[in-house]
Design an enzyme around this catalytic site. Structure first.
Site, PDB file in Angstrom:
ATOM      1  N   GLY A  46       6.228   2.513  -4.757  1.00  0.00           N
ATOM      2  CA  GLY A  46       4.847   2.671  -4.325  1.00  0.00           C
ATOM      3  C   GLY A  46       4.559   1.747  -3.163  1.00  0.00           C
ATOM      4  O   GLY A  46       5.307   0.778  -2.929  1.00  0.00           O
ATOM      5  N   GLN A  51      -0.385  -3.385   2.831  1.00  0.00           N
ATOM      6  CA  GLN A  51       0.966  -3.944   2.979  1.00  0.00           C
ATOM      7  C   GLN A  51       1.530  -3.730   4.390  1.00  0.00           C
ATOM      8  O   GLN A  51       2.552  -4.301   4.733  1.00  0.00           O
ATOM      9  CB  GLN A  51       1.919  -3.351   1.934  1.00  0.00           C
ATOM     10  N   CYS A  88       7.151  -6.503  -6.172  1.00  0.00           N
ATOM     11  CA  CYS A  88       6.306  -6.015  -5.082  1.00  0.00           C
ATOM     12  C   CYS A  88       7.033  -6.211  -3.761  1.00  0.00           C
ATOM     13  O   CYS A  88       7.614  -7.279  -3.539  1.00  0.00           O
ATOM     14  CB  CYS A  88       4.989  -6.786  -5.081  1.00  0.00           C
ATOM     15  N   LEU A  89       7.000  -5.187  -2.901  1.00  0.00           N
ATOM     16  CA  LEU A  89       7.698  -5.296  -1.605  1.00  0.00           C
ATOM     17  C   LEU A  89       7.113  -6.410  -0.742  1.00  0.00           C
ATOM     18  O   LEU A  89       7.774  -6.899   0.168  1.00  0.00           O
ATOM     19  CB  LEU A  89       7.633  -3.961  -0.860  1.00  0.00           C
ATOM     20  N   HIS A 130      -0.701  -0.637  -9.915  1.00  0.00           N
ATOM     21  CA  HIS A 130      -0.233  -1.687  -9.003  1.00  0.00           C
ATOM     22  C   HIS A 130      -0.739  -1.421  -7.574  1.00  0.00           C
ATOM     23  O   HIS A 130      -1.265  -2.334  -6.918  1.00  0.00           O
ATOM     24  CB  HIS A 130       1.301  -1.732  -9.048  1.00  0.00           C
ATOM     25  N   GLU A 131      -0.605  -0.165  -7.117  1.00  0.00           N
ATOM     26  CA  GLU A 131      -0.986   0.152  -5.736  1.00  0.00           C
ATOM     27  C   GLU A 131      -2.496   0.133  -5.543  1.00  0.00           C
ATOM     28  O   GLU A 131      -2.993  -0.341  -4.518  1.00  0.00           O
ATOM     29  CB  GLU A 131      -0.409   1.506  -5.303  1.00  0.00           C
ATOM     30  N   HIS A 134      -3.741  -3.255  -4.998  1.00  0.00           N
ATOM     31  CA  HIS A 134      -3.578  -3.719  -3.606  1.00  0.00           C
ATOM     32  C   HIS A 134      -4.812  -3.412  -2.763  1.00  0.00           C
ATOM     33  O   HIS A 134      -5.165  -4.182  -1.868  1.00  0.00           O
ATOM     34  CB  HIS A 134      -2.372  -3.027  -2.952  1.00  0.00           C
TER      35      HIS A 134
HETATM   36 ZN    ZN Z   1       2.893  -4.357  -4.406  1.00  0.00          ZN
END
Ligand code: ZN
Length: 158
Positions: A46, A51, A88-89, A130-131, A134
């Site tokens: 995701g 991000q 998380c990226l 999670h997304e 963000h």
């Molecule tokens: Zn993340």
């Protein structure tokens, strides 16, 4: 299509609240494509617009059921709870255990402007929560236990 640089913990943009998308433009459609490509290149499940430094309510997810590009996603119902490991990226090399709703119903708009409703469980439900977090400046480390290695946000720089 193009890969976009991923913003990392310590970048203030990750802590800001994203604005709703009022209109689907060519720019939005291209941005979602680029986000999807960036997510796949980084081997993520995701990805959210903050991000890549863009404060608009856009996410892409693929938890194994194929990609979804979601505009203005909103959780309208949920049930149960489940704890599992997340990363998380934007916080590479860090993981922790997060309690999430086991099932969520998300209402969103697709790139054709259609209103969609997705009922999700398991990995997809987790990725969506999670997304969407963000988009409100919330990161998984805020909710996680057993974060490894421990994170001091003030020591991170993008
Ligand atoms: Zn993340």
């Amino acid at each position: 299509m193009a890969l976009m640089p991923i913003r990392k913990l310590g970048d203030p943009v990750l802590r800001q609240v994203s604005k709703p998308v009022p209109k689907i433009t060519k720019r939005i459609i291209k941005l979602l494509k680029d986000m999807e490509e960036t997510m796949y290149a980084a081997d993520g499940a995701g990805f959210a617009a903050p991000q890549v430094g863009i404060l608009e309510r856009l996410i892409v997810v693929d938890a194994g059921e194929g990609p979804m590009q979601m505009i203005n996603p909103e959780i309208v119902a949920y049930s149960g709870s489940e704890t599992d490991i997340e990363g998380c990226l934007s916080i590479p090399g860090v993981s922790g255990y997060v309690e999430r709703h086991a099932k969520v119903t998300v209402v969103w708009t697709d790139t054709h402007g259609r209103t969609r409703r997705t009922e999700a469980a398991g990995m997809l439900a987790r990725a969506l929560q999670h997304e969407i977090d963000h988009l409100d400046g919330v990161l998984f480390i805020d909710k996680a236990t057993g974060v490894q290695p421990p994170v001091d946000e003030s020591e991170w720089r993008s």
